[in-house]
Motif scaffolding. Structure first.
Motif, PDB file in Angstrom:
ATOM      1  N   LEU A   1       0.761  -1.222   0.098  1.00 21.61           N
ATOM      2  CA  LEU A   1       0.067  -0.030  -0.100  1.00 21.61           C
ATOM      3  C   LEU A   1       1.059   1.153   0.103  1.00 21.61           C
ATOM      4  O   LEU A   1       0.378   2.314  -0.264  1.00 21.61           O
TER       5      LEU A   1
ATOM      6  N   PHE B   1      -9.213  -5.312   7.075  1.00 24.68           N
ATOM      7  CA  PHE B   1      -9.093  -3.837   7.778  1.00 24.68           C
ATOM      8  C   PHE B   1      -9.694  -3.898   9.137  1.00 24.68           C
ATOM      9  O   PHE B   1     -10.595  -4.679   9.390  1.00 24.68           O
TER      10      PHE B   1
ATOM     11  N   VAL C   1     -10.779  -8.629  -9.497  1.00 26.67           N
ATOM     12  CA  VAL C   1      -9.369  -8.119 -10.020  1.00 26.67           C
ATOM     13  C   VAL C   1      -8.613  -9.091 -10.421  1.00 26.67           C
ATOM     14  O   VAL C   1      -7.747  -8.586 -11.255  1.00 26.67           O
TER      15      VAL C   1
ATOM     16  N   THR D   1     -10.535   0.635  -0.423  1.00 28.71           N
ATOM     17  CA  THR D   1     -10.465  -0.463  -0.304  1.00 28.71           C
ATOM     18  C   THR D   1     -10.382  -1.138  -1.561  1.00 28.71           C
ATOM     19  O   THR D   1      -9.196  -2.220  -1.671  1.00 28.71           O
ATOM     20  N   PHE D   2     -10.786  -0.759  -2.412  1.00 29.75           N
ATOM     21  CA  PHE D   2     -10.648  -1.431  -3.755  1.00 29.75           C
ATOM     22  C   PHE D   2      -9.171  -1.296  -4.221  1.00 29.75           C
ATOM     23  O   PHE D   2      -8.541  -2.188  -4.892  1.00 29.75           O
ATOM     24  N   LYS D   3      -8.755   0.008  -4.091  1.00 27.46           N
ATOM     25  CA  LYS D   3      -7.141   0.116  -4.377  1.00 27.46           C
ATOM     26  C   LYS D   3      -6.413  -0.997  -3.770  1.00 27.46           C
ATOM     27  O   LYS D   3      -5.349  -1.485  -4.182  1.00 27.46           O
ATOM     28  N   ALA D   4      -6.842  -0.996  -2.404  1.00 25.02           N
ATOM     29  CA  ALA D   4      -5.976  -1.944  -1.585  1.00 25.02           C
ATOM     30  C   ALA D   4      -6.049  -3.467  -1.980  1.00 25.02           C
ATOM     31  O   ALA D   4      -5.223  -4.151  -1.800  1.00 25.02           O
ATOM     32  N   MET D   5      -7.102  -3.648  -2.726  1.00 19.87           N
ATOM     33  CA  MET D   5      -7.263  -5.194  -3.220  1.00 19.87           C
ATOM     34  C   MET D   5      -6.532  -5.144  -4.368  1.00 19.87           C
ATOM     35  O   MET D   5      -6.425  -6.177  -5.024  1.00 19.87           O
ATOM     36  N   GLY D   6      -6.135  -4.147  -5.151  1.00 20.14           N
ATOM     37  CA  GLY D   6      -5.326  -4.356  -6.473  1.00 20.14           C
ATOM     38  C   GLY D   6      -6.058  -3.655  -7.704  1.00 20.14           C
ATOM     39  O   GLY D   6      -5.698  -3.848  -8.662  1.00 20.14           O
ATOM     40  N   TYR D   7      -7.087  -3.076  -7.242  1.00 18.14           N
ATOM     41  CA  TYR D   7      -7.700  -2.418  -8.505  1.00 18.14           C
ATOM     42  C   TYR D   7      -7.055  -1.279  -8.683  1.00 18.14           C
ATOM     43  O   TYR D   7      -6.606  -0.310  -7.874  1.00 18.14           O
TER      44      TYR D   7
ATOM     45  N   ARG E   1      -0.480  -6.158  -4.987  1.00 17.01           N
ATOM     46  CA  ARG E   1      -1.398  -6.008  -3.958  1.00 17.01           C
ATOM     47  C   ARG E   1      -2.543  -7.416  -4.239  1.00 17.01           C
ATOM     48  O   ARG E   1      -3.454  -7.545  -3.478  1.00 17.01           O
ATOM     49  N   ARG E   2      -2.632  -7.853  -5.569  1.00 11.01           N
ATOM     50  CA  ARG E   2      -3.434  -8.662  -6.038  1.00 11.01           C
ATOM     51  C   ARG E   2      -3.213 -10.027  -5.529  1.00 11.01           C
ATOM     52  O   ARG E   2      -4.213 -10.888  -5.272  1.00 11.01           O
TER      53      ARG E   2
ATOM     54  N   GLU F   1     -14.720   2.978   0.585  1.00 15.27           N
ATOM     55  CA  GLU F   1     -14.696   1.741  -0.661  1.00 15.27           C
ATOM     56  C   GLU F   1     -13.741   1.827  -1.562  1.00 15.27           C
ATOM     57  O   GLU F   1     -13.101   0.562  -1.899  1.00 15.27           O
ATOM     58  N   TYR F   2     -13.588   2.939  -2.292  1.00 14.81           N
ATOM     59  CA  TYR F   2     -12.703   3.098  -3.254  1.00 14.81           C
ATOM     60  C   TYR F   2     -11.006   2.625  -2.711  1.00 14.81           C
ATOM     61  O   TYR F   2     -10.470   1.892  -3.527  1.00 14.81           O
TER      62      TYR F   2
ATOM     63  N   THR G   1       0.706  -2.016  -7.297  1.00 14.30           N
ATOM     64  CA  THR G   1      -1.087  -2.517  -7.795  1.00 14.30           C
ATOM     65  C   THR G   1      -1.143  -4.081  -7.956  1.00 14.30           C
ATOM     66  O   THR G   1      -1.924  -4.622  -7.336  1.00 14.30           O
TER      67      THR G   1
END
Lengths: 235, 391
Positions: free
Chosen positions: A58, A92, A113, B304-310, A85-86, B301-302, A82
């Protein structure tokens, strides 16, 4: 045989620029093997969340070496981060579910994703995962209609549905009562053992320390102790 | 590309789900966009109607090619050219007929109030009627009578009683240039910027009204082509054959010629373009408000999506998806309401305001652009959805 999934060497990290620049992590060295459950603990401001976000990609690491799943994250580009992260699930303190999506759709976002999984397959995997966290009958509920513990379980399902090699959790039990906190952690533990993934968990919560294979204690940006004596220190 | 479509199809329609989850907010957004669309539709409608109202006579002429004097500026300032040009024109292959028409502004006394007002008089050979107006063509015998005219029932001014009298079959007389004139019948075209009303009569009557005009100096030459000939090509031949003292226009060009005069010489274009621009701006602001509120509300939420790799690109896509959905959904009421308002305007003002496909498409495209601009501004906030700073 044990594989090293996370290998940290001489990691320093700074916040701020110029005169305000402040070091928050000092010379961190840490090896984590596949399948281990690690709990990272320590007082507020000790840098544990920072370390977690670095491992999770992150933030970009500044100096030293940070090897996660065979990839050097120190000096990685935003794009590489990025992508990195996948490969891990992130849980959290707050559930951070999307309010406009049902539980199923939220979990599906964890799969979407990754390219190339057909829609039907994603739906099946997400439904199974919700079943595994005990929410088979809440699949089409919106987060607003779920209890705190249930929401956190959906968040766990979302993090684990793509079978990541590493799960990173930042105080996952902080917003939960004793029982649901315990349930959530045990759920993580069981699923992780099934999928053989590594868990790195940051917490203040003494009640859940017993699930750890190893406990890491941090203070003021230094990694003070690693392993059994850390447990003694906490207690 | 196929891969992209596949990815697109398995994608959760996040933008739509976000919008439809908040019904109230969606409704506000749609009514805002509809409002902007209605504004744009009305401004464009009025603009076209005003231009159209000035070319109603032109468009009701049965002609393929029009000859006018190079001095001509608009229908009430046509100047004249020699009738010989019309005889010459008949030499060109493809020309079927070449008929003169006379037009001039005259001050007449309103038969009802006896007040003087300017009207446009047009005279033509009743045996070769140039108009496609059925009412005129049925009353050609009437205008053959000396000093008898047909009157435009949609003229601007107080004519209701006079019209009622004519409709009842009574004789209505008035005065033009000290001649007593009989209003023998009615037709309907409507007032324009140039004249409050129109009179139609025979060429003989016209020349009687204007003793200084001569039959050999005509205002308009109306040329019809033989079937199988392209009016554009015939017009081209006419241009090279006739001298520089006439201007050759196709029927379409003649309509544009009049329109262009009013476009250049009035502020209509500017005023209505400004109106459309304001509608557009209102739309941009409303949609921006809606989208930025939505982005703010989903910041966590956005992140979070970035943290998920989006990727950021994915989130931009969500905002633009919302923008396009809003544009298309908002356009539906935005196009339906003007239908009613156009009807209302037609009844109230006699302006020819109609919905056209071209205008609907124009406004739809503008709506999409409007929403995209708002979307583009709203996406700037996405940058602050940084998972590392938020948790």
């Amino acid at each position: 045989m044990t594989d090293t999934v996370i290998s940290i060497q001489n990691l320093d990290h700074y916040f701020g620029q110029g005169k305000l620049r402040k070091q928050v992590l000092f010379d961190i060295n840490l090896e984590i093997n596949a399948g281990e459950i690690i709990i990272m603990t320590g007082p507020s401001g000790s840098g544990k969340t920072t370390l977690l976000t670095l491992v999770g990609g992150l933030r970009s690491a500044q100096s030293g070496s940070l090897y996660v799943l065979g990839q050097e994250l120190c000096g990685a580009t935003a794009r590489q981060l990025t992508k990195a992260r996948r490969h891990h699930g992130y849980i959290f303190q707050a559930h951070n579910l999307h309010g406009s999506l049902t539980a199923l759709q939220n979990v599906k976002m964890g799969l979407e994703v990754h390219r190339g999984i057909p829609t039907q397959e994603m739906k099946r995997l997400a439904t199974e995962m919700l079943g595994a966290v005990g929410l088979a009958d809440r699949v089409n509920y919106y987060p607003d209609d779920l209890s705190g513990g249930q929401k956190q379980r959906v968040a766990i399902a979302r993090a684990l549905v793509s079978q990541p090699k590493i799960v990173l959790a930042d105080e996952p039990t902080a917003a939960l009562d004793k029982k649901s906190g315990r349930d959530v952690v045990e759920l993580m533990q069981n699923l992780a053992k099934e999928q053989g993934c590594t868990i790195l968990l940051v917490t203040h919560d003494n009640r859940i320390l017993d699930i750890a294979d190893r406990i890491i204690y941090m203070e003021d940006g230094h990694l003070i102790s690693d392993g059994v004596d850390a447990t003694a220190k906490v207690e | 590309m196929i891969g992209f479509i596949k990815e697109f199809r398995r994608r959760t329609p996040l933008g739509w789900l976000q919008l439809s989850h908040e019904k109230g907010r969606l409704l506000v957004a749609l009514s805002g966009i509809a409002f902007a669309d209605v504004l744009m539709f009305m401004q464009l409608g009025f603009q076209t109607a005003l231009y159209d109202s000035n070319t109603r006579l032109h468009r009701n002429l049965r002609t393929d090619i029009v000859l006018i004097s190079p001095q001509a500026r608009n229908l009430i300032n046509m100047s004249t050219f020699s009738r010989r040009r019309l005889y010459q024109a008949a030499d060109i292959p493809g020309v079927k007929s070449a008929e003169p028409m006379y037009a001039n502004v005259v001050t007449w006394k309103n038969p009802q109030t006896r007040l003087e007002t300017a009207v446009l008089v047009m005279g033509f050979n009743p045996d070769q009627p140039p108009f496609t107006l059925p009412e005129v063509n049925q009353q050609l015998d009437v205008i053959k009578l000396p000093d008898t005219v047909l009157f435009d029932r949609a003229a601007r001014g107080d004519y209701q009683q006079a019209i009622a009298q004519i409709d009842a079959g009574k004789t209505v007389t008035t005065e033009i240039e000290r001649r007593t004139i009989t209003v023998g019948g009615l037709f309907k075209v409507g007032a324009s910027f140039a004249a409050d009303g129109n009179l139609i009569t025979s060429d003989d009557n016209f020349l009687r009204l204007f003793p200084r005009r001569q039959a050999s100096s005509v205002s308009l030459g109306l040329i019809t082509t033989q079937p199988g000939y392209d009016p554009k090509q015939v017009a081209q031949s006419l241009k090279s054959y006739l001298g520089n003292d006439v201007k050759v226009l196709t029927h379409e060009e003649f309509v544009l010629f009049e329109e262009n005069y009013w476009r250049v010489n009035t502020a209509i274009g500017f005023i209505f373009t400004l109106g459309v621009g304001m509608g557009f701006m209102v739309g941009v602001i409303i949609v921006y408000q809606v989208l930025s509120t939505d982005v703010n509300a989903h910041m966590k939420e956005y992140a979070t999506f970035k943290a998920m790799g989006y990727r950021n690109f994915y989130l931009l896509g969500v905002v633009f998806e919302e923008a396009i959905i809003l544009a298309v959904l908002g356009f539906i009421p935005g196009a339906l309401v003007p239908l009613g308002l156009y009807h209302l305007t037609r009844n109230a003002t006699n302006l020819p305001v109609y919905m056209t496909v071209a205008r609907a498409v124009t406004v739809l495209i503008m709506t999409v652009i409007m929403c995209m601009i708002s979307g583009a501004i709203a996406t700037r906030k996405l940058q602050s959805a940084d998972p590392a700073d938020m948790f």
